[in-house]
Write an enzyme that holds these catalytic residues in place. Structure first.
Site, short mmCIF file in Angstrom:
data_model
loop_
_atom_site.label_atom_id
_atom_site.label_comp_id
_atom_site.label_asym_id
_atom_site.label_seq_id
_atom_site.Cartn_x
_atom_site.Cartn_y
_atom_site.Cartn_z
N SER A 193 0.83 -1.20 0.00
CA SER A 193 0.00 0.00 0.00
C SER A 193 0.87 1.26 0.00
CB SER A 193 -0.96 -0.07 1.19
OG SER A 193 -1.98 0.89 1.12
N ASP A 238 -6.24 -4.09 -1.21
CA ASP A 238 -5.11 -3.71 -0.36
C ASP A 238 -4.30 -4.92 0.14
OD1 ASP A 238 -3.52 -2.28 1.52
OD2 ASP A 238 -5.02 -2.63 3.08
#
Length: 287
Positions: free
Chosen positions: A47, A166
């Site tokens: 991320s 994610d």
């Protein structure tokens, strides 16, 4: 794959995510660039951590500071009003367009450096991690997939026919993957204090419910705290043939995942710079 000198112990740099807390990592990596410190063969990020590493590999000094402190603090990116009306809480579509126009990433330079760079995403179908090795053509979409936090970004990112979210859902601090890839010296940049361990919260239940149509992903979200604890356990108790160093804020950062206060972000950037300087001053034998 990265080229390694004969007899040299493979070394990895791992970067945790954390949304706006990633400005701490930006501070650490800017110090590394200023010291031309680059003993790493493998880079693995999740991320915001992956986005930070991409700028670092491109040698774009302070790019991530500018992205976080200027582009990501705009209401067009973080908007509760937009979320309540059915849009994204964190609008990656807007951010990626803004970065292309205002802070373009030098992808060609990343690829030309011939380092092993892995971007962690999570499979919607399996709930497990996918370790993406970006190319010139798909680097930006890999970074977007790794950053697509369920619920905060509505929908999935598709690459090569696979739907992803994610990477922090399935492998939030991928030191174990660095070890599996052969690294025996691993530096981990955290966005939480060294002993922080995640606990299951209300957000996990909401996100798990929101993704119930994809049961394996839903279960992975619900078990996210356990996954995080396993990652921290590996870092604190590495295998006997490995050494792991953490660069982490000494106390919780002032920023949260969605902080828009520029003074708080600047303070956390400076905390990251101090942590980077401290690491350089007490440099372990990585070279």
């Amino acid at each position: 794959m990265a080229r390694r000198r004969v007899g040299r112990i493979p070394t990895a740099l791992v970067a945790e995510g954390g949304g706006m807390r990633g400005i701490f990592t930006a501070g650490v990596l800017d110090v590394f660039l200023e010291h031309t410190f680059d003993p790493f063969d493998i880079y693995i990020g999740v991320s915001a951590g992956a986005c930070n590493l991409s700028s670092h590999l491109a040698r774009q000094h302070r790019r991530n500071f500018r992205v976080i402190a200027h582009l990501m603090t705009r209401p067009a990116f973080i908007s509760r009003k937009k979320f309540l009306s059915g849009g994204h809480m964190m609008d990656l579509d807007y951010l990626w367009d803004a970065m292309r126009e205002e802070e373009p990433l030098d992808v060609e330079r990343i690829i030309s450096r011939r380092k092993t760079f892995l971007i962690v995403a999570t499979s919607v179908e399996t709930g497990g991690p996918i370790y993406l090795e970006p190319t010139k053509e798909d680097c930006l979409i890999c970074l977007k997939a790794s950053s697509a936090v369920p619920l905060l970004y509505r929908g999935f990112v598709t690459l090569g026919g696979s739907r992803m979210v994610d990477g922090g859902v399935s492998d939030p601090i991928p030191a174990m993957e660095a070890y599996r890839r052969g690294a025996r010296r691993i530096v981990v940049i955290r966005t939480r204090p060294p002993a922080y361990v995640k606990t299951k919260g209300f957000e996990n239940y909401i996100s798990s419910f929101a993704t119930r149509r994809w049961p394996r992903l839903s279960r992975a979200i619900l078990n996210q705290a356990d996954t995080y604890r396993r990652c921290v356990g590996f870092i604190l108790n590495p295998p006997p043939d490995a050494e792991i160093w953490q660069i982490a804020p000494p106390a919780p950062l002032k920023s949260t995942r969605m902080t828009r206060d520029k003074e708080l972000l600047l303070a956390d950037y400076e905390t990251g710079r101090r942590a980077g300087e401290e690491f350089m001053k007490n440099l372990p034998p990585l070279k």
